[in-house]
Design a protein around this motif. Structure first.
Motif, short mmCIF file in Angstrom:
data_model
loop_
_atom_site.label_atom_id
_atom_site.label_comp_id
_atom_site.label_asym_id
_atom_site.label_seq_id
_atom_site.Cartn_x
_atom_site.Cartn_y
_atom_site.Cartn_z
N HIS A 25 1.17 -1.44 0.05
CA HIS A 25 0.16 -0.28 -0.24
C HIS A 25 0.37 1.47 0.23
O HIS A 25 1.72 1.46 0.34
CB HIS A 25 -0.67 0.10 0.89
CG HIS A 25 -1.87 -1.05 1.47
ND1 HIS A 25 -1.86 -1.87 2.13
CD2 HIS A 25 -2.95 -0.93 0.79
CE1 HIS A 25 -2.72 -2.98 1.55
NE2 HIS A 25 -3.27 -2.34 0.78
N VAL A 26 0.68 2.37 -0.79
CA VAL A 26 1.18 3.81 -0.27
C VAL A 26 -0.13 5.13 -0.10
O VAL A 26 -0.97 4.69 -1.15
CB VAL A 26 1.95 4.05 -1.77
CG1 VAL A 26 2.39 5.71 -1.98
CG2 VAL A 26 2.47 3.52 -2.24
N TYR A 27 0.11 5.18 0.98
CA TYR A 27 -0.05 6.39 1.26
C TYR A 27 0.42 7.29 1.50
O TYR A 27 1.63 7.88 1.88
CB TYR A 27 -0.37 5.91 3.13
CG TYR A 27 -0.78 4.72 3.31
CD1 TYR A 27 -1.96 4.97 3.11
CD2 TYR A 27 -0.11 4.00 3.56
CE1 TYR A 27 -3.02 3.24 3.64
CE2 TYR A 27 -0.48 2.51 3.85
CZ TYR A 27 -2.31 2.05 4.03
OH TYR A 27 -2.29 1.02 4.44
N VAL A 28 -0.58 8.64 0.43
CA VAL A 28 0.30 10.00 0.49
C VAL A 28 -0.68 11.43 1.25
O VAL A 28 -1.49 10.99 1.58
CB VAL A 28 -0.26 10.12 -1.39
CG1 VAL A 28 0.30 11.44 -1.58
CG2 VAL A 28 0.68 8.97 -1.93
N SER A 29 0.32 11.76 1.60
CA SER A 29 -0.30 12.76 2.75
C SER A 29 -0.79 13.78 2.19
O SER A 29 -0.98 13.51 0.90
CB SER A 29 1.66 13.97 2.77
OG SER A 29 1.69 12.30 4.31
N GLY A 30 -1.44 14.21 2.93
CA GLY A 30 -2.87 15.78 1.89
C GLY A 30 -1.25 16.10 1.74
O GLY A 30 -0.82 17.51 2.51
#
Length: 126
Positions: A25-30
């Motif tokens: 999974h890749v989580y991109v910050s706001g």
């Protein structure tokens, strides 16, 4: 395993990671609509800032080995909810078919000039 993702092609801060990759999974910050080349907001309109915010998110995805086709969820925060239609206008150019799940809410923090902040979650390698 948790991997911090960093790229010079998107806004960054010592207060948060641009992205985290973990278990496929890749989580991109706001990320907001700042053009890292100029250090300034991409423009005064919701379309310009949405375009730049999406480009910034895409840069982080690329650095993590992902792309927009891997995105499964997007969170969008608007400073002014009346910008919803303008944001959707630009959004449709980036996700013309089979878009990811999405939510849109009001941005709580007041950041001078910032109209939109966008975060993403993607799944890679499946």
């Amino acid at each position: 395993m948790r991997e911090v993702i960093s790229t010079p092609d998107a806004p960054r801060s010592s207060l948060y990671s641009q992205g985290i990759k973990a278990d496929g999974h890749v989580y991109v910050s706001g990320l907001v609509g700042i053009d890292v080349r100029s250090g300034e907001l991409a423009g005064p309109t919701i379309q310009e800032q949405t375009r730049q915010s999406l480009a910034n998110c895409e840069s982080v995805l690329t650095a993590a080995g992902a792309n927009l086709d891997d995105v499964v969820e997007v969170g969008i925060l608007l400073a002014d909810p009346s910008d919803f239609a303008g944001m959707n206008e630009e959004w449709a150019r980036w996700f013309p078919a089979d878009p990811p799940a999405r939510y849109v809410a009001k941005l709580g923090a007041v950041i001078p000039g910032v109209l939109v902040s966008i975060r993403m979650a993607a799944v890679v390698g499946s």
